[in-house]
Design a protein around this motif. Structure first.
Motif, PDB file in Angstrom:
ATOM      1  N   TYR A  65     172.329  61.625  43.065  1.00  0.00           N
ATOM      2  CA  TYR A  65     171.659  60.794  44.072  1.00  0.00           C
ATOM      3  C   TYR A  65     170.296  61.381  44.444  1.00  0.00           C
ATOM      4  N   VAL A  66     169.313  60.505  44.627  1.00  0.00           N
ATOM      5  CA  VAL A  66     167.975  60.947  44.989  1.00  0.00           C
ATOM      6  C   VAL A  66     167.831  61.198  46.487  1.00  0.00           C
ATOM      7  N   GLY A  67     168.685  60.604  47.284  1.00  0.00           N
ATOM      8  CA  GLY A  67     168.633  60.778  48.739  1.00  0.00           C
ATOM      9  C   GLY A  67     169.988  61.199  49.279  1.00  0.00           C
ATOM     10  N   PRO A  68     170.094  61.356  50.579  1.00  0.00           N
ATOM     11  CA  PRO A  68     171.389  61.682  51.180  1.00  0.00           C
ATOM     12  C   PRO A  68     172.287  60.450  51.244  1.00  0.00           C
ATOM     13  N   VAL A  69     173.588  60.668  51.210  1.00  0.00           N
ATOM     14  CA  VAL A  69     174.520  59.525  51.231  1.00  0.00           C
ATOM     15  C   VAL A  69     174.440  58.768  52.546  1.00  0.00           C
ATOM     16  N   GLY A  70     173.884  59.407  53.556  1.00  0.00           N
ATOM     17  CA  GLY A  70     173.744  58.746  54.853  1.00  0.00           C
ATOM     18  C   GLY A  70     172.392  58.108  55.074  1.00  0.00           C
ATOM     19  N   ASP A  71     171.634  57.831  53.995  1.00  0.00           N
ATOM     20  CA  ASP A  71     170.286  57.290  54.188  1.00  0.00           C
ATOM     21  C   ASP A  71     170.277  55.871  54.736  1.00  0.00           C
ATOM     22  N   GLY A  72     171.427  55.196  54.681  1.00  0.00           N
ATOM     23  CA  GLY A  72     171.495  53.830  55.205  1.00  0.00           C
ATOM     24  C   GLY A  72     170.934  52.793  54.264  1.00  0.00           C
ATOM     25  N   GLY A  73     170.490  53.210  53.074  1.00  0.00           N
ATOM     26  CA  GLY A  73     169.881  52.284  52.127  1.00  0.00           C
ATOM     27  C   GLY A  73     170.379  52.484  50.716  1.00  0.00           C
ATOM     28  N   TRP A  74     169.486  52.910  49.819  1.00  0.00           N
ATOM     29  CA  TRP A  74     169.753  52.983  48.380  1.00  0.00           C
ATOM     30  C   TRP A  74     170.930  53.902  48.041  1.00  0.00           C
ATOM     31  N   THR A  75     170.848  55.158  48.442  1.00  0.00           N
ATOM     32  CA  THR A  75     171.905  56.101  48.089  1.00  0.00           C
ATOM     33  C   THR A  75     173.203  55.757  48.799  1.00  0.00           C
ATOM     34  N   PHE A  76     173.111  55.343  50.041  1.00  0.00           N
ATOM     35  CA  PHE A  76     174.305  54.907  50.761  1.00  0.00           C
ATOM     36  C   PHE A  76     175.049  53.839  49.976  1.00  0.00           C
ATOM     37  N   GLN A  77     174.294  52.879  49.437  1.00  0.00           N
ATOM     38  CA  GLN A  77     174.921  51.765  48.735  1.00  0.00           C
ATOM     39  C   GLN A  77     175.567  52.220  47.424  1.00  0.00           C
TER      40      GLN A  77
END
Length: 363
Positions: free
Chosen positions: A38-50
């Motif tokens: 993942y490029v971001g944190p799982v809690g980003d609320g957007g791309w990585t979260f999804q």
């Protein structure tokens, strides 16, 4: 089974040596281990979260037949190559790398581990053990652009882009074309954040737009910071990106573009389990259920909601392409003739704005 020291070395300690030599690591007994980068944190609320929601759905679907693992906030570049390799040495036999900037790292590692299957999101390079998957985000942007064109009172809408790559440029052009269709006076302000996830930069971009008179903001970045900035400003509308960002309903978030990855993940994991996996290039859209339009809230007039949903349904039925001519490039030169649509190859290489957009695409 008699496990002597040589057997233990061959199955464990020498895995790193095998990797260095480009040889396959031994298959493991037990569940299929599936890795996600993942490029971001799982809690980003957007791309990585999804993507992580989809991972969890796949785990629930297959139960003990698979084990999923992930690493979040992996920088694009050499760090990604190391992270992918570590997953393989840990036993992963199928790996999903979920950002465009992981493309070359994924290609490099795939060449070293021919017995491992790789899936790269939004890229275009394949190999016998490397597939790609993508979503036609530009279809969702057409719907959001239609709503934005109707909802703006200042005739200024904004678009926060991450990086100037075709995926982003497609979305900017599609949103602008469809906003202009319903409101010929619309202007679009584009700000490049040069990041997928950085709440501070995203908030700054939103605030800068609002100061310029923008009252509707679209984004192709991953955090909810633009939503929060719009909420603080008041009288500014936004759209959820990648996930619904429902915490900001009914305003400023008035609709969203949702990436629905779980059916694809389930299908591809099943193919590995069945032994039927093959490299492919998948690009799904609204009709495939990969791109979804989130709830259009009561802040949007009923007739505008109906117009947007009708456009969504035409794309779902394959009756409409968001890039349908006549369309010119920014410099006025012809791009698409009346009724003409671009090939997927043309879209994958899109590096220009359409006529009416101001500013330059950074090189």
């Amino acid at each position: 089974m008699n496990l002597n020291r040589r057997t233990l070395l061959a199955s464990g300690a020498t895995a790193a040596t095998l990797a260095t030599l480009g040889l396959p690591v031994r298959a493991q007994e037990g569940p299929l281990k599936v890795g996600f980068i993942y490029v971001g944190p799982v809690g980003d609320g957007g791309w990585t979260f999804q993507h992580d929601q989809a991972r969890q759905e796949a785990q629930a679907q297959f139960g003990d037949a698979i084990e999923t693992i992930y690493q979040e906030s992996v920088p694009e570049g050499a760090d990604a190559e190391r992270a992918i390799t570590q997953m393989i040495l840990g036993g992963a036999k199928l790996i999903f790398t979920t950002s465009f900037g992981y493309m070359d790292a994924t290609v490099n590692v795939a060449a070293k581990f021919p017995d491992v299957k790789f899936e790269h999101a939004t890229g275009y390079k394949t190999a016998p053990n490397l597939a790609t998957y993508d979503a036609r985000f530009y279809e969702g942007r057409a719907v959001c652009g239609t709503i934005a064109g109707r909802m703006t009172k200042t005739n200024k809408i904004g678009y926060i882009g991450s990086y100037p790559i075709p995926e982003n440029i497609q979305g900017i052009n599609s949103a602008f074309i469809h906003a202009r269709k319903v409101n010929p006076d619309v202007e679009m302000v584009v700000i490049w954040a040069y990041t997928w996830f950085d709440p501070a930069k995203e908030a700054d971009a939103a605030k800068a737009m609002i100061e310029q008179g923008v009252d509707v903001i679209l984004q192709h970045t991953d955090s909810t910071a633009p939503q929060a900035a719009a909420q603080a400003a008041g009288n500014v509308y936004t759209f959820g990106q990648a996930s619904d960002m429902a915490a900001f309903k009914p305003t400023p978030r008035i609709s969203s573009i949702i990436d629905h990855w779980s059916p694809y993940y389930i299908q591809r994991i099943q193919a590995v389990l069945d032994g039927t996996w093959q490299s492919q290039s998948f690009w799904g859209g609204i009709k495939d259920g990969v791109v979804q339009i989130g709830e259009i809230t009561e802040a949007v007039p009923a007739e505008v909601k109906a117009e947007a949903e009708a456009l969504r349904d035409k794309m779902a039925a394959g009756e409409y392409h968001p890039f349908t001519g006549p369309l010119n490039k920014q410099d006025g030169s012809p791009w698409l003739a009346e009724g003409q649509t671009p090939t997927d190859e043309e879209l994958h290489g899109m590096n220009f704005y359409v006529e009416g957009l101001t500013g330059e695409i950074p090189s």
